[in-house]
Design a protein around this motif. Structure first.
Motif, short mmCIF file in Angstrom:
data_model
loop_
_atom_site.label_atom_id
_atom_site.label_comp_id
_atom_site.label_asym_id
_atom_site.label_seq_id
_atom_site.Cartn_x
_atom_site.Cartn_y
_atom_site.Cartn_z
N UNK B 26 45.43 44.56 43.39
CA UNK B 26 45.81 43.67 42.29
C UNK B 26 44.66 43.42 41.32
N UNK B 27 43.59 44.20 41.46
CA UNK B 27 42.40 43.96 40.62
C UNK B 27 42.71 44.02 39.13
N UNK B 29 45.68 43.75 37.80
CA UNK B 29 47.05 43.29 37.61
C UNK B 29 47.27 42.71 36.21
N UNK B 30 46.25 42.03 35.70
CA UNK B 30 46.41 41.45 34.36
C UNK B 30 46.53 42.54 33.30
N UNK B 35 53.99 44.53 40.10
CA UNK B 35 53.91 43.81 41.37
C UNK B 35 55.28 43.63 42.04
N UNK B 56 40.33 45.26 43.45
CA UNK B 56 39.15 46.09 43.18
C UNK B 56 38.80 47.05 44.31
N UNK B 62 33.53 46.79 48.44
CA UNK B 62 34.55 45.75 48.53
C UNK B 62 35.73 46.24 49.37
N UNK B 65 34.94 45.99 52.98
CA UNK B 65 34.94 44.58 53.39
C UNK B 65 36.37 44.07 53.58
N UNK B 66 37.23 44.43 52.64
CA UNK B 66 38.60 43.91 52.68
C UNK B 66 39.41 44.55 53.82
N UNK B 69 39.13 43.86 58.79
CA UNK B 69 39.94 43.26 59.85
C UNK B 69 41.21 44.05 60.14
N UNK C 231 45.99 33.90 33.48
CA UNK C 231 46.24 34.95 34.48
C UNK C 231 47.62 34.76 35.11
N UNK C 232 48.02 35.73 35.90
CA UNK C 232 49.33 35.69 36.57
C UNK C 232 49.17 35.94 38.06
N UNK C 233 48.64 34.97 38.80
CA UNK C 233 48.51 35.19 40.26
C UNK C 233 49.89 35.26 40.91
N UNK C 234 49.97 35.94 42.05
CA UNK C 234 51.25 36.01 42.76
C UNK C 234 51.70 34.59 43.11
N UNK C 514 50.61 31.27 55.55
CA UNK C 514 50.12 31.06 56.90
C UNK C 514 50.62 29.73 57.48
N UNK C 543 42.48 33.51 60.70
CA UNK C 543 41.71 33.63 59.46
C UNK C 543 42.42 32.82 58.36
N UNK C 575 45.56 32.94 53.75
CA UNK C 575 44.62 33.84 54.40
C UNK C 575 43.23 33.59 53.81
N UNK C 576 42.23 33.52 54.65
CA UNK C 576 40.87 33.31 54.17
C UNK C 576 40.41 34.55 53.40
N UNK C 578 37.78 37.13 52.02
CA UNK C 578 36.45 37.60 52.40
C UNK C 578 35.83 38.16 51.15
N UNK C 579 34.68 37.69 50.76
CA UNK C 579 34.05 38.34 49.63
C UNK C 579 32.54 38.19 49.65
N UNK C 580 31.92 39.18 49.07
CA UNK C 580 30.47 39.14 48.95
C UNK C 580 30.15 39.32 47.48
N UNK C 631 38.85 34.14 39.86
CA UNK C 631 39.97 34.91 40.39
C UNK C 631 39.86 36.37 39.96
N UNK C 632 39.46 36.59 38.70
CA UNK C 632 39.48 37.95 38.15
C UNK C 632 38.14 38.66 38.35
N UNK C 633 37.11 37.93 38.77
CA UNK C 633 35.75 38.51 38.79
C UNK C 633 35.68 39.74 39.69
N UNK C 636 33.05 39.40 42.35
CA UNK C 636 33.31 38.37 43.37
C UNK C 636 32.31 37.22 43.32
#
Lengths: 300, 206, 654
Positions: B26-27, B29-30, B35, B56, B62, B65-66, B69, C231-234, C514, C543, C575-576, C578-580, C631-633, C636
């Motif tokens: 969805x990176x 998506x905009x 979707x 992304x 990334x 990382x994603x 799990x 933006x348009x998040x789900x 969740x 998570x 859901x948690x 995860x980002x770095x 959100x869009x970065x 991250x």
């Protein structure tokens, strides 16, 4: 022979367009050329996959016509070949003794029967004219010397005098002349007054211009051209003329009359006539007769 | 900047063989990602063991990382279906070289190549900017044929022969130059020919 | 990090030629994108000016602008920038920026730079070019290696035969793409599949101008619909949007923190051991911006002591009431009478006395808004609920439509506004229909349907969307003659007047993918979050992040022993993530989505270098903390966190 020599001699240069078929049977084309065109026009333009529809090649057809004792004009577009292929084909033409060229940008690929094809347009009409001129000077466009005696051509191009933006047309025409263009054939003309006005402005370039004519076959064709064909406009009264006597128009006589009349009205301002008959080659002698243009002695 | 379109349902159904993991990106998506259509389509697929929606995935770090799990379920999968641009698909394919990684989208270019917002203006990144002679209108992108020496003559009432809803780029250039009183720019000096070989401009030196 | 800048200054000879007949130049340089954000100085600008000066040219001025290609932002930055006497504009940018400027100014615009193709601008990860965007993905046939990009000739039916030792004939450093494809397919046991492929032909008409331009038009319309960016998040609203309201079981204890509104915390007026009735005032407002608190149950005060606060995460003074389970009403709870007979001041006094505050998020005391020192032309009820997952306002609109309309009328009367609008996003069409029916006969109340886009519910965005006006930097809605209130607030105003009931309960959503049993509940203020989560079947998986509020602006809770506040519109379990965080690559997405038209990328840098002056220059205080940038970065970066650091520093006068 280069048709530029005819212009230089002061001849009123007559040419007609023929289209190679999709296939290798040229008998019909050759027969028509002999029967209707040989003694009526000086040279025959051979189209290059006209309207982006794949057909037999222009160069090979030119060679066949030349062998038949006719004078061909090799039309080349930039749509299907990059600069390597274009220059190579120009040299090939010289090798086969074909000396007359008409250099065009070309219709876009999606307009024809292979819309999926890759459009090339590596060069355009102006840079192609330049490339041919460079070959004549003994160099290719990358500056490499060409071995032996350089070829010599009559380099032609097209212009649309009845375009909806004549100023833009004239700017490009000037660029073509400066790049080395030696004669022009125009897009189909139906409005003599526009043509005459255009010619007054084009005079400054000192390059001969042939009046282009497309035989108006019927009302539907005219309307289609008005809607879709660039630089072409058939005025309303001409459409009415085609409507007036349906039988006569159906027989093709109205179209022939219109063409003859256009030649008469524009003759004094043009250095020749180029007829795009779109399959009606057999009517060309009538048009010329009616316009008072006598048969010619064929040149090769 | 890229936009994606879903491949046909039949194509995607044929790709989902055996245990299948789906990765949605969805990176962008905009910019564009179908979707809801993708959601609907994924509901009907057979053998799906996990649907992972992240962003992304073109960034390998990334992505790793994603997916961390989900390692077990990915290892057990026969097929990975990726709903992303071609970059994302290849990043996943490179991460799982031994797996069948399939693309469920076709990717299209987008004018403008930064940010999220697609732009009306366009740049062909030719490396030999022609804008100085054309009143700031790019002939490479504003002309369907990318002609450099003026219009092809195919325009009708100022509209392009390729797309009748698009203005002829060279007529636009001519009018703009006319307005700027710079029609001299149209005067021919030498033909302009593109250099496809080495488009990178050289650094200036003083 | 590599530099992916896609333009280079033109060669000096070329620049000399372009400059020859031009003078009085203005120079615009684009601060480059797709490069590490390490400096704010672009050397090309100086270099160009040197070349121009060497020729004796007069430079009338220069400007450095971020993301020159971003037309809406650039046109603002560029306004009034050109000094009188400018004759030519030179732009150092990629072709997009040059064309943007050429479209903005009437005078001749010249390119001082060439745009070059750089790897990796497709996709955000700045690796190598991997995708040619051909519109006909072949990766399924080639084991995920692109023949269009990885083969120099973009061949589709196998290698050309020009490779030597597996290296391409065009570039000896490059592997033959088809060799790679062969190896990959061999590894996957798919060679036969490759051999069985029919001949592939590329369809060049697939990627056509028409498709792309129509697409661009539609996306641009969507992006600038109502206001810039967003933006348009789900949405995930389907989890609970159709669940009718349920009254949450009576809590045994309620914990009522003194701070649940903007401004000064309230002051307790009860003592431990005291008996209170439901609706009885237990704490009074302190100062002009503050709000009273009331007992949400009847029972005994068991403690007045610091308890964990869900927003600050710190201990803060709270009153704890042990419920007697009877909900005995206080005498003060009685209808105020006919709205027509109440004066504006009387309505405001009721709203103040009954502790009504903004229930959409910040909890600003509603009475203060209503008593506007500036003339109010519009009361705007916010039914957007643009946060994903949350459906509380949606249910309020559906189940308390009459109360919402009544509350709106009361607020219009109190503020003297001639007009009222209820704005609802188009993902709640059932609510739109209902409210339209309810207000059909009311001339001065209009229902506005807004196309869904986050953060439409932010008051400044909503004002722009509905009124087409911008609240000035640092200003309030009243500066443009508006009062914006949440629909739940309108319902609370209605309850305060019609029933005499203070704000002691609210509608909230308990949801998220969740959460085991999502739903919408009518909950007493002070109810424990833990109790609510337990009641909703607890959460799935390990998570999980639990937030009070929505996923975008909500507050994550590590300890669930916190109470519900007046402004808590939901509890979500998600859901948690995860980002770095990695370095900013100046992709410009944050600037493209920021609805306040800020450039959040600067905040990420300035917060770390403690450059508070820089923060101020970039208008940090205008940030509404909607989280769109974060959100869009693509890197991250926790942008909002860094913005908050900056805001705190500025507030502290640094």
């Amino acid at each position: 022979m280069r048709i530029t020599e005819l212009f230089q001699r002061g001849e009123f240069v007559l040419t007609a367009e023929v289209g190679p078929p999709k296939g290798v049977e040229l008998d019909h084309l050759i027969k028509d050329a002999h029967e209707y065109l040989k003694t009526r026009v000086h040279a025959l333009n051979v189209t290059d996959n006209q309207s982006s529809v794949m057909r037999t090649g222009s160069l090979a057809t030119c060679k066949v016509l030349k062998d038949e004792g006719l004078l061909p004009i090799f039309q080349i577009t930039c749509r299907d070949r990059n600069r390597i292929a274009l220059q190579s084909d120009v040299l090939s033409a010289a090798l086969l003794g074909i000396e007359n060229l008409l250099l065009l940008t070309g219709d876009y690929t999606t307009l024809g029967d292979h819309p999926q094809a890759k459009p090339v347009f590596d060069l355009d009409s102006v840079s192609l004219i330049h490339a041919v001129k460079r070959l004549e000077e003994g160099f290719d466009i990358a500056g490499n010397a060409v071995d032996g005696a350089p070829p010599k051509f009559a380099k032609g191009a097209v212009v649309s005098p009845c375009s909806d933006s004549v100023d833009v047309q004239l700017a490009k025409m000037e660029a073509k002349v400066k790049a080395g263009c030696e004669y022009f054939q125009t897009q189909g003309v139906y409005e003599p007054e526009k043509f005459i006005k255009f010619m007054e402005q084009a005079k400054q370039f000192g390059v001969p211009v042939q009046l282009g004519l497309i035989i108006p076959k019927n009302v539907g064709m005219c309307r289609y051209m008005n809607a879709n064909v660039a630089g072409v406009h058939v005025p309303d009264d001409m459409i009415k003329e085609l409507q007036a006597d349906k039988e006569k128009t159906k027989a093709g006589d109205t179209g022939v009359e219109i063409c003859a009349r256009l030649i008469k009205e524009c003759k004094d301002y043009a250095q020749g006539v180029h007829i795009m008959s779109l399959g009606w080659e057999n009517r060309i002698p009538e048009i010329l007769d009616m316009a008072g243009i006598a048969p010619i002695t064929p040149v090769v | 900047m890229l936009i994606t379109q879903l491949k046909s349902k039949e194509t995607i159904e044929a790709l989902a063989q055996g245990k299948t993991v789906i990765i949605n990106c969805h990176g962008c998506k905009e910019v564009y990602f179908a979707e809801h259509e993708a959601d609907e389509l994924q509901k009907d697929l057979n053998g799906v063991t996990q649907i992972i929606t992240t962003d992304y995935i073109c960034n390998p770090d990334n992505l790793k990382l994603q997916l961390k799990k989900h390692t077990d379920v990915i290892n057990a999968a026969d097929t990975i279906l990726v709903f992303s641009c071609g970059v994302g698909v290849q990043t996943v394919a490179a991460l799982f070289e031994g797996k069948k990684v399939y693309s469920c989208c076709d990717t299209y270019p987008l004018p403008g190549f930064q940010g999220v917002t697609p732009l009306n203006v366009d740049c062909g990144q030719c490396g030999e900017c022609y804008l100085n002679g054309t009143g700031g209108i790019c002939p490479i992108t504003a002309c369907s044929k990318s002609l450099l020496n003026g219009q092809c003559g195919g325009a009708k009432e100022g509209m392009c022969e390729v797309d009748k809803e698009m203005e002829c780029g060279w007529e636009r250039i001519y009018r703009k130059l006319e307005k700027l009183n710079k029609l001299d720019n149209m005067k021919y000096e030498a033909p302009k020919v593109r250099n496809y070989h080495n488009p990178n401009a050289e650094e200036p030196t003083i | 990090m590599e530099d992916y800048t896609k333009f280079k200054l033109k060669r000096k000879e070329e620049l000399d030629a372009v400059l020859a007949d031009k003078n009085d130049l203005f120079v615009v340089a684009c601060n480059k994108c797709f490069k590490e954000l390490d400096s704010f100085d672009e050397p090309e600008c100086g270099l160009f000016e040197e070349i121009a000066k060497e020729q004796g040219k007069n430079i009338v001025g220069s400007a450095r602008i971020d993301f020159l290609c971003n037309e809406p932002l650039t046109s603002k930055s560029f306004e009034g920038l050109l000094p009188e006497g400018t004759k030519n504009v030179f732009v150092i940018s990629c072709g997009l920026g040059i064309q943007t400027i050429a479209g903005l100014v009437e005078m001749p615009v010249y390119a001082a730079s060439d745009t070059v193709i750089v790897d990796g601008h497709h996709g955000m990860a700045l690796t190598t070019t991997l995708c040619d965007a051909c519109g006909q993905c072949y990766l399924n046939l080639t084991g995920g290696i692109c023949p269009v990009v990885d083969c120099s000739k973009s061949l589709l039916n196998g290698q050309c035969g020009g490779a030597k030792n597996g290296k391409c004939e065009v570039d000896k450093e490059m592997d033959c793409g088809w060799q790679l494809i062969y190896n990959r397919l061999e590894k996957q046991g798919r060679l036969q599949e490759m051999l069985n492929q029919p001949v592939e032909l590329r369809d060049y008409s697939k990627v056509n101008h028409k498709f792309v331009s129509e697409y661009v038009k539609s996306v641009r319309e969507e992006r600038y619909e109502g206001y810039y960016g967003g933006i348009h998040p789900t949405e995930f609203k389907e989890l609970s949007e159709h669940s009718s309201l349920v009254r949450f079981p009576e809590p045994l204890n309620v914990v009522i923190p003194m701070s649940q509104h903007a401004g000064a915390p309230a002051e307790p007026i009860v003592e431990v051991g005291q008996q209170v009735k439901m609706g009885q005032k237990i704490a009074q407002a302190v100062g002009p911006i503050s709000s009273a608190l009331h007992a949400s149950v009847s029972g005994t005060i068991v403690a007045v002591e610091p308890r964990l606060h869900p927003i600050s995460g710190l201990e803060a003074l709270a009153i704890v009431i042990q419920s007697d389970g009877k909900n005995t009403l206080d005498d003060s709870v009685k209808p105020a009478g006919d709205l027509d007979k109440l004066s504006a001041d009387e309505i405001i006094e009721i709203v103040r006395e009954k502790g009504v505050v903004g229930m959409g998020g910040a909890g600003f005391p509603t009475a203060v808004k209503l008593k506007s020192p500036k003339p109010i032309e519009l009361v705007l009820l916010n039914g957007c609920e643009c946060e994903p997952i949350l459906t509380a306002d949606h249910r309020v609109l559906l189940e308390y439509a009459d109360e919402v309309v009544y509350g709106l009328k009361a607020m219009m009367k109190a503020s003297g506004a001639p007009k009222g609008v209820i704005a609802i996003e188009d993902n709640k069409l059932d609510a739109v229909e209902l409210l339209q029916a309810k207000t059909a006969d009311i001339e001065n109340i209009e229902i506005v349907v807004a196309k869904t886009k986050y953060p439409q519910g932010a008051e400044k965005m909503l004002i722009k969307r509905v009124m087409g006006k911008s609240v000035p930097s640092g200003g309030l809605p009243m500066d443009v003659g508006a009062i914006v209130c949440n629909v739940s607030t309108a319902k609370a105003v209605s309850d305060a007047i019609q029933l005499g009931m203070p704000l002691i309960e609210r509608v909230m959503t308990v949801s998220g993918n969740r959460m085991n049993k999502p739903g919408n509940y009518l909950v007493k203020i002070g109810t424990s979050v833990k109790e609510i989560v337990n009641h909703c079947g607890d959460v799935k998986g390990d998570d999980v992040t639990i937030k009070i509020g929505g996923p975008m602006m909500g507050f994550a809770q590590a300890n669930l022993n916190v109470p519900m506040l007046k402004c808590s519109n939901g509890i979500i379990a998600v859901e948690t993530t995860v980002k770095e965080a990695v370095e900013c690559i100046k992709c410009g997405r944050c600037a493209d989505v920021c609805p306040m038209e800020l450039r959040p990328l600067y905040f990420t840098k300035y917060a770390l270098s403690e450059d508070w002056e820089g923060m101020k220059t970039q208008n940090t205080m205008d940030c509404i903390e909607c989280g769109s940038c974060e959100y869009i970065c693509s890197s991250k970066i926790p942008i909002v966190e860094r913005i908050k650091i900056g805001k705190t520093a500025i507030r502290e006068g640094k």
